[in-house]
Design a protein around this motif. Structure first.
Motif, PDB file in Angstrom:
ATOM      1  N   ASP A  22      36.349  32.991  38.162  1.00  0.00           N
ATOM      2  CA  ASP A  22      36.798  33.435  36.841  1.00  0.00           C
ATOM      3  C   ASP A  22      38.162  32.862  36.484  1.00  0.00           C
ATOM      4  O   ASP A  22      38.500  32.745  35.303  1.00  0.00           O
ATOM      5  CB  ASP A  22      36.845  34.965  36.781  1.00  0.00           C
ATOM      6  N   TYR A  26      38.916  31.256  32.934  1.00  0.00           N
ATOM      7  CA  TYR A  26      40.073  31.718  32.162  1.00  0.00           C
ATOM      8  C   TYR A  26      40.990  30.561  31.781  1.00  0.00           C
ATOM      9  O   TYR A  26      41.449  30.463  30.636  1.00  0.00           O
ATOM     10  CB  TYR A  26      40.828  32.760  32.990  1.00  0.00           C
ATOM     11  N   SER A  92      31.212  27.309  30.083  1.00  0.00           N
ATOM     12  CA  SER A  92      32.546  27.800  29.720  1.00  0.00           C
ATOM     13  C   SER A  92      33.126  26.996  28.566  1.00  0.00           C
ATOM     14  O   SER A  92      33.693  27.565  27.619  1.00  0.00           O
ATOM     15  CB  SER A  92      33.488  27.731  30.930  1.00  0.00           C
ATOM     16  N   HIS A 220      29.165  37.866  30.744  1.00  0.00           N
ATOM     17  CA  HIS A 220      30.215  37.653  31.746  1.00  0.00           C
ATOM     18  C   HIS A 220      31.548  37.215  31.137  1.00  0.00           C
ATOM     19  O   HIS A 220      32.586  37.845  31.387  1.00  0.00           O
ATOM     20  CB  HIS A 220      29.762  36.619  32.775  1.00  0.00           C
ATOM     21  N   LEU A 224      34.957  39.306  30.934  1.00  0.00           N
ATOM     22  CA  LEU A 224      36.159  38.802  31.603  1.00  0.00           C
ATOM     23  C   LEU A 224      37.361  38.855  30.671  1.00  0.00           C
ATOM     24  O   LEU A 224      38.441  39.330  31.049  1.00  0.00           O
ATOM     25  CB  LEU A 224      35.919  37.362  32.070  1.00  0.00           C
TER      26      LEU A 224
END
Length: 230
Positions: A22, A26, A92, A220, A224
């Motif tokens: 993660d 991020y 992502s 997800h 997050l």
């Protein structure tokens, strides 16, 4: 008490965002990850937490009337429905291109795709060419100018050291070549068809039912950003 709880929670979030995949997601959203180290075909042994809980509940029920025994269930997706590093990278980027991360000034962060560095040798070369040589030049200029740029030099040096430490930390995982056997878990799942017919859907822990793109895009990553980055 509230203060202690807040500090503990903040610490947990900080650690979590620095030792898991993660942290990669991020940083992609923040536009801070210009390259990614790893084999694109490396399989992540990922599984949604609710499936782990469902498996635990099912195992407790199935074995509740049995004699004590060592039952080992690996709740895994790597064998039956693999999620690759390249999937995380691509999904992502797609998410943050579609839904940009908003910075502290309330403005959307524009990200670029970046590059994938697929070996540690290539990583070392990339670091030298892209960062270390420039740092050496900055260090020379800093000395000539009587350390007028000392703060800048130290900050750049720390950033490079951090990238190198993270690369070493993730190296065993981003070049991992194995998958995990979940035969026992599959046998347990099949047993639920006979013992938990009504609850079988509610207690789902079948990794083949996961649509990774849908899960990452709609569950997800939003989760997050909502719960781990505040």
């Amino acid at each position: 008490m509230d203060r202690v709880s807040h500090v503990e929670l903040t610490t947990i979030k900080f650690i979590y965002l620095h030792i898991t995949i993660d942290s990669v997601i991020y940083r992609i959203g923040q536009g801070k990850l210009k390259f990614f180290l790893g084999n694109p075909n490396t399989i992540l042994d990922a599984i949604p937490a609710d499936m782990v809980i469902n498996c635990v509940i099912t195992a407790i029920f199935i074995h509740s009337n049995q004699a004590p025994k060592n039952f080992i269930y690996h709740v895994s997706s790597s064998l039956r429905n693999p999620l690759k590093l390249s999937d995380v990278w691509n999904i992502s980027h797609h998410y943050f291109m579609k839904t940009p991360y908003i910075n502290q000034n309330g403005k959307p962060i524009v990200i670029s795709k970046g590059i994938v560095v697929n070996s540690f040798v290539a990583f070392n070369i990339y670091m030298i060419v892209r960062y270390v040589l420039l740092l050496m030049v900055l260090n020379l200029v800093n000395k000539i100018c009587r350390h007028s740029f000392q703060d800048v030099y130290e900050k750049k040096s720390r950033n490079i050291s951090m990238m190198e430490r993270l690369a070493k930390l993730y190296r065993p995982f981003v070049f991992f070549k194995s998958v995990f056997d979940d035969t026992n878990t599959e046998i347990l799942r099949m047993a639920t068809k006979d013992h938990l017919k009504a609850e079988n859907e509610a207690l789902n822990f079948d990794p083949t039912s996961i649509d990774w793109t849908d899960y990452m895009m709609n569950t997800h990553i939003p989760g997050l950003l909502k719960y781990q980055t505040k």
